[in-house]
Design a protein around this motif. Structure first.
Motif, PDB file in Angstrom:
ATOM      1  N   ALA A  61       0.822  -1.209   0.000  1.00 21.25           N
ATOM      2  CA  ALA A  61       0.000   0.000   0.000  1.00 21.25           C
ATOM      3  C   ALA A  61       0.856   1.260   0.000  1.00 21.25           C
ATOM      4  O   ALA A  61       0.540   2.240  -0.680  1.00 21.25           O
ATOM      5  N   MET A  62       1.955   1.256   0.748  1.00 20.10           N
ATOM      6  CA  MET A  62       2.862   2.397   0.738  1.00 20.10           C
ATOM      7  C   MET A  62       3.492   2.572  -0.645  1.00 20.10           C
ATOM      8  O   MET A  62       3.651   3.695  -1.143  1.00 20.10           O
ATOM      9  N   GLY A  63       3.837   1.451  -1.264  1.00 21.52           N
ATOM     10  CA  GLY A  63       4.379   1.516  -2.613  1.00 21.52           C
ATOM     11  C   GLY A  63       3.393   2.109  -3.590  1.00 21.52           C
ATOM     12  O   GLY A  63       3.759   2.939  -4.443  1.00 21.52           O
ATOM     13  N   GLU A  64       2.127   1.706  -3.477  1.00 22.50           N
ATOM     14  CA  GLU A  64       1.111   2.266  -4.374  1.00 22.50           C
ATOM     15  C   GLU A  64       0.905   3.750  -4.124  1.00 22.50           C
ATOM     16  O   GLU A  64       0.788   4.545  -5.075  1.00 22.50           O
ATOM     17  N   ALA A  65       0.857   4.159  -2.867  1.00 25.62           N
ATOM     18  CA  ALA A  65       0.628   5.571  -2.553  1.00 25.62           C
ATOM     19  C   ALA A  65       1.734   6.447  -3.136  1.00 25.62           C
ATOM     20  O   ALA A  65       1.473   7.506  -3.724  1.00 25.62           O
ATOM     21  N   ALA A  66       2.984   6.002  -3.000  1.00 25.15           N
ATOM     22  CA  ALA A  66       4.104   6.771  -3.554  1.00 25.15           C
ATOM     23  C   ALA A  66       4.049   6.796  -5.079  1.00 25.15           C
ATOM     24  O   ALA A  66       4.308   7.830  -5.713  1.00 25.15           O
ATOM     25  N   TYR A  67       3.718   5.668  -5.672  1.00 25.63           N
ATOM     26  CA  TYR A  67       3.580   5.556  -7.132  1.00 25.63           C
ATOM     27  C   TYR A  67       2.464   6.466  -7.624  1.00 25.63           C
ATOM     28  O   TYR A  67       2.615   7.183  -8.621  1.00 25.63           O
ATOM     29  N   ALA A  68       1.343   6.470  -6.909  1.00 29.30           N
ATOM     30  CA  ALA A  68       0.210   7.314  -7.289  1.00 29.30           C
ATOM     31  C   ALA A  68       0.575   8.790  -7.234  1.00 29.30           C
ATOM     32  O   ALA A  68       0.245   9.571  -8.138  1.00 29.30           O
ATOM     33  N   ALA A  86     -13.421  14.266 -20.088  1.00 32.24           N
ATOM     34  CA  ALA A  86     -12.977  12.874 -20.052  1.00 32.24           C
ATOM     35  C   ALA A  86     -13.706  12.116 -18.949  1.00 32.24           C
ATOM     36  O   ALA A  86     -13.821  12.602 -17.819  1.00 32.24           O
ATOM     37  N   VAL A  87     -14.199  10.932 -19.289  1.00 31.13           N
ATOM     38  CA  VAL A  87     -14.795  10.017 -18.315  1.00 31.13           C
ATOM     39  C   VAL A  87     -13.753   8.959 -17.989  1.00 31.13           C
ATOM     40  O   VAL A  87     -13.219   8.294 -18.887  1.00 31.13           O
ATOM     41  N   LEU A  88     -13.440   8.808 -16.706  1.00 33.46           N
ATOM     42  CA  LEU A  88     -12.411   7.889 -16.242  1.00 33.46           C
ATOM     43  C   LEU A  88     -13.066   6.775 -15.432  1.00 33.46           C
ATOM     44  O   LEU A  88     -13.806   7.047 -14.485  1.00 33.46           O
ATOM     45  N   VAL A  89     -12.794   5.538 -15.781  1.00 32.19           N
ATOM     46  CA  VAL A  89     -13.362   4.388 -15.066  1.00 32.19           C
ATOM     47  C   VAL A  89     -12.197   3.554 -14.561  1.00 32.19           C
ATOM     48  O   VAL A  89     -11.378   3.060 -15.347  1.00 32.19           O
ATOM     49  N   THR A  90     -12.109   3.392 -13.229  1.00 26.94           N
ATOM     50  CA  THR A  90     -10.935   2.766 -12.624  1.00 26.94           C
ATOM     51  C   THR A  90     -11.290   1.480 -11.881  1.00 26.94           C
ATOM     52  O   THR A  90     -12.416   1.304 -11.415  1.00 26.94           O
ATOM     53  N   PRO A  91     -10.321   0.557 -11.741  1.00 28.50           N
ATOM     54  CA  PRO A  91     -10.544  -0.728 -11.082  1.00 28.50           C
ATOM     55  C   PRO A  91     -10.247  -0.680  -9.597  1.00 28.50           C
ATOM     56  O   PRO A  91      -9.777   0.335  -9.074  1.00 28.50           O
ATOM     57  N   TRP A  92     -10.473  -1.823  -8.931  1.00 27.43           N
ATOM     58  CA  TRP A  92     -10.304  -1.876  -7.486  1.00 27.43           C
ATOM     59  C   TRP A  92      -8.889  -2.247  -7.061  1.00 27.43           C
ATOM     60  O   TRP A  92      -8.539  -2.107  -5.897  1.00 27.43           O
ATOM     61  N   ASN A  93      -8.051  -2.763  -7.981  1.00 30.22           N
ATOM     62  CA  ASN A  93      -6.766  -3.312  -7.517  1.00 30.22           C
ATOM     63  C   ASN A  93      -5.731  -2.250  -7.147  1.00 30.22           C
ATOM     64  O   ASN A  93      -4.827  -2.511  -6.365  1.00 30.22           O
ATOM     65  N   TYR A  94      -5.862  -1.037  -7.721  1.00 31.78           N
ATOM     66  CA  TYR A  94      -4.994   0.079  -7.333  1.00 31.78           C
ATOM     67  C   TYR A  94      -5.879   1.303  -7.112  1.00 31.78           C
ATOM     68  O   TYR A  94      -6.019   2.145  -7.999  1.00 31.78           O
ATOM     69  N   PRO A  95      -6.481   1.422  -5.932  1.00 28.04           N
ATOM     70  CA  PRO A  95      -7.491   2.474  -5.699  1.00 28.04           C
ATOM     71  C   PRO A  95      -6.974   3.891  -5.860  1.00 28.04           C
ATOM     72  O   PRO A  95      -7.735   4.796  -6.209  1.00 28.04           O
ATOM     73  N   PRO A 146     -13.980   2.777  -3.390  1.00 28.17           N
ATOM     74  CA  PRO A 146     -14.153   4.187  -3.756  1.00 28.17           C
ATOM     75  C   PRO A 146     -13.546   5.172  -2.761  1.00 28.17           C
ATOM     76  O   PRO A 146     -13.402   6.359  -3.069  1.00 28.17           O
ATOM     77  N   LEU A 147     -13.194   4.708  -1.565  1.00 27.37           N
ATOM     78  CA  LEU A 147     -12.843   5.627  -0.476  1.00 27.37           C
ATOM     79  C   LEU A 147     -11.544   6.388  -0.731  1.00 27.37           C
ATOM     80  O   LEU A 147     -11.428   7.568  -0.400  1.00 27.37           O
ATOM     81  N   THR A 148     -10.565   5.720  -1.316  1.00 28.09           N
ATOM     82  CA  THR A 148      -9.274   6.374  -1.554  1.00 28.09           C
ATOM     83  C   THR A 148      -9.417   7.540  -2.513  1.00 28.09           C
ATOM     84  O   THR A 148      -8.853   8.622  -2.288  1.00 28.09           O
ATOM     85  N   MET A 149     -10.186   7.344  -3.585  1.00 26.62           N
ATOM     86  CA  MET A 149     -10.348   8.421  -4.562  1.00 26.62           C
ATOM     87  C   MET A 149     -11.147   9.573  -3.963  1.00 26.62           C
ATOM     88  O   MET A 149     -10.846  10.742  -4.226  1.00 26.62           O
ATOM     89  N   LEU A 150     -12.144   9.289  -3.156  1.00 22.26           N
ATOM     90  CA  LEU A 150     -12.897  10.349  -2.493  1.00 22.26           C
ATOM     91  C   LEU A 150     -12.000  11.129  -1.531  1.00 22.26           C
ATOM     92  O   LEU A 150     -12.084  12.357  -1.443  1.00 22.26           O
ATOM     93  N   ALA A 151     -11.121  10.414  -0.831  1.00 23.07           N
ATOM     94  CA  ALA A 151     -10.227  11.066   0.124  1.00 23.07           C
ATOM     95  C   ALA A 151      -9.198  11.958  -0.574  1.00 23.07           C
ATOM     96  O   ALA A 151      -8.618  12.858   0.054  1.00 23.07           O
ATOM     97  N   LEU A 152      -8.969  11.716  -1.850  1.00 27.59           N
ATOM     98  CA  LEU A 152      -8.014  12.528  -2.594  1.00 27.59           C
ATOM     99  C   LEU A 152      -8.561  13.924  -2.917  1.00 27.59           C
ATOM    100  O   LEU A 152      -7.794  14.870  -3.129  1.00 27.59           O
ATOM    101  N   MET A 153      -9.879  14.071  -2.928  1.00 23.90           N
ATOM    102  CA  MET A 153     -10.473  15.320  -3.396  1.00 23.90           C
ATOM    103  C   MET A 153     -10.140  16.531  -2.513  1.00 23.90           C
ATOM    104  O   MET A 153      -9.809  17.599  -3.043  1.00 23.90           O
ATOM    105  N   PRO A 154     -10.200  16.445  -1.176  1.00 19.66           N
ATOM    106  CA  PRO A 154      -9.789  17.602  -0.369  1.00 19.66           C
ATOM    107  C   PRO A 154      -8.339  18.010  -0.624  1.00 19.66           C
ATOM    108  O   PRO A 154      -8.008  19.204  -0.587  1.00 19.66           O
ATOM    109  N   LEU A 155      -7.496  17.036  -0.901  1.00 17.98           N
ATOM    110  CA  LEU A 155      -6.099  17.334  -1.204  1.00 17.98           C
ATOM    111  C   LEU A 155      -5.993  18.126  -2.515  1.00 17.98           C
ATOM    112  O   LEU A 155      -5.234  19.085  -2.612  1.00 17.98           O
TER     113      LEU A 155
END
Length: 476
Positions: free
Chosen positions: A98-105, A143-152, A179-188
């Motif tokens: 998860a830390m690896g994904e967060a840094a990659y994101a 643009a409409v973006l549709v994303t999967p669950w494996n890398y939130p 969906p929670l990770t992407m929602l949490a990104l919005m205030p940032l």
């Protein structure tokens, strides 16, 4: 504030119909949160907001857009721990993953902050007519973006960042499981300076109807999807009605080839990374592992030992190596693949079962002597199962590696760089890891051939997916 509602035009909304759905923790099977479910009326609000926001955003200078993206990278990098914990809670992956994904994101924001100022054009003279040829790149549109669950996180930022760099507004539909990770990104993003309406998030349990409605809106010009090839085909059919620009990152069936002259320490490390990164729940995961018969016995023994030492448990525990799969359906599919392979003659070296108790866990598993008739050879395993086969002839293993409708990524391990590069060129894949078990990089064009997708994400090409090329013929 509880960020579990829809995010439209910079505001949190419950949704037109007030419907909600539960997000489940795959480690405990308990409910993490109840999230608003978007409907058609909500999509129309998001489209209106995106259209309005894009007018100003597209008119901003590339440097102004770049500075906002750079700020987003700084803010997300400072909060990697928080994002990693949320990724683990809703996806299940272990803390290190998860830390690896967060840094990659986060890195996609920095990379495309740099690319935003490099949408280079061209001025030249037509050889025959003498007219000036002016070529420039312009924002393609909504643009409409549709994303999967494996890398939130990463599958969202890999699309949002280039779209914003190009000057486009977006509406993102995250996977219902995560969906929670992407929602949490919005205030940032708000804090970074992204204006209201430029990025909208619509979680929904009515994905098909919602996306279909948006793709038939004439204001939408790009659809970017990451997910299965089956769903990608359906979206391409829908996109054809409006002749939308598609960016499709679809399924994979990655071969990993270990030649007899490979450094086995390097090959084993690479194979473990290619197989077990994200618990194998990745389109880039090594799905078929081909071992030269001269090293097959030793490699199999060493891989079984390495897989057997991995600690399985709740990913919030930092000592855990392997968390749960995302849901019961995925776990059961993995179990079915193993049972099918064993029934057809494969040998179980380690693992091969789901532990008792709560959570969607499956033990890290190694299968040797997997026959070509096994279902796991022809479909994505999407779990912690290494399917090993042997070969003796280079031409034969290349033919077997290419014998699939997919062409996302392949891996090659050899001590002979000349041989390695020749083999890479003969593999019909969009990406190849040569003596490396990881190919994903924001600076590189990610994507595949055949039915693994269309277009590229990351690199310079990733921004061009959200731009149209305009040619002006001029005389002066």
């Amino acid at each position: 504030m509880d960020f579990t509602d829809l995010y439209i035009d910079g505001a949190w909304r419950q949704g037109a119909r007030g419907e909600r759905f539960d997000v489940i923790n795959p480690a405990t099977e308990g409910v993490l949160a109840s999230v608003a479910s978007a409907d058609i009326e909500d999509a129309d609000l998001a489209l209106d907001a995106a259209e309005q926001a894009m007018r100003d955003w597209a008119a901003r200078t590339p440097r102004q857009r770049s500075e906002v993206l750079r700020k987003a990278w700084e803010l997300m990098t400072a909060r990697l721990d928080d994002f990693a914990r949320l990724i683990t809670l809703e996806n299940g992956k272990a803390r290190a993953d998860a830390m690896g994904e967060a840094a990659y994101a986060a890195e996609f924001f920095r990379w495309f902050a740099e690319e935003a100022v490099r949408a280079d054009g061209l001025i030249t003279t037509a050889p025959a007519s003498g007219a000036r040829i002016i070529v420039q790149h312009k924002p393609a549109g909504l643009a409409v973006l549709v994303t999967p669950w494996n890398y939130p996180a990463a599958m969202g930022t890999r699309k949002i960042a280039p779209a914003l760099a190009a000057g486009c507004a977006v509406i993102i539909k995250p996977a219902s499981e995560t969906p929670l990770t992407m929602l949490a990104l919005m205030p940032l993003l708000e804090e970074a300076g992204v204006p209201p309406g430029l990025v909208n998030v619509l979680p929904s349990k009515r994905t098909g109807a919602l996306v279909d409605h948006m793709l038939h809106d004439p204001r939408v010009r790009v659809v970017s999807f990451t997910g299965s090839t089956a769903v990608g085909r359906k979206l391409l059919h829908t996109a054809a009605d409006q002749v939308l620009k598609p960016a499709m990152e679809l399924g994979g069936n990655a071969p990993l080839i270990v030649f007899d002259d490979a450094d086995l320490d390097v090959a084993l490390e690479g194979a473990m990374l290619a197989k077990m990164r994200n618990l194998g729940e990745a389109c880039t995961a090594a799905n078929r592992i081909y071992l030269h018969e001269a090293i097959a016995e030793e490699f199999t023994r060493r891989m079984a030992e390495a897989m057997g030492k991995l600690k399985v448990g709740d990913g919030t525990d930092p000592s855990v190596d392997v968390g749960p799969l995302v849901n019961a359906e995925t776990r059961d599919k993995v179990a079915d693949f193993v049972a099918d392979a064993v029934a057809k003659g494969a040998r179980l070296e380690v693992g091969g079962q789901a532990p008792d108790g709560k959570g969607f866990f499956y033990m890290p598993t190694v299968l040797s002597n997997v026959p070509e008739t096994a279902e796991c050879v022809h479909d994505e395993i999407f779990g912690p199962v290494a399917a090993l086969q042997t070969f003796s002839d280079e031409d034969d293993v290349i033919q077997r590696a290419n014998d699939t409708e997919y062409g996302l990524v392949a891996y090659v391990f050899t001590g002979d760089m000349k041989r390695g590069l020749k083999v890479c060129e003969r593999l019909d894949y969009g990406m190849v890891g040569l003596n490396r078990g990881l190919v994903s990089d924001p600076a590189a064009p990610f994507g595949g051939t055949k039915q693994s997708g269309l277009g590229r994400e990351g690199g310079h090409e990733g921004m061009l997916e959200f731009m149209e090329t305009q040619y002006i013929s001029a005389g002066w």
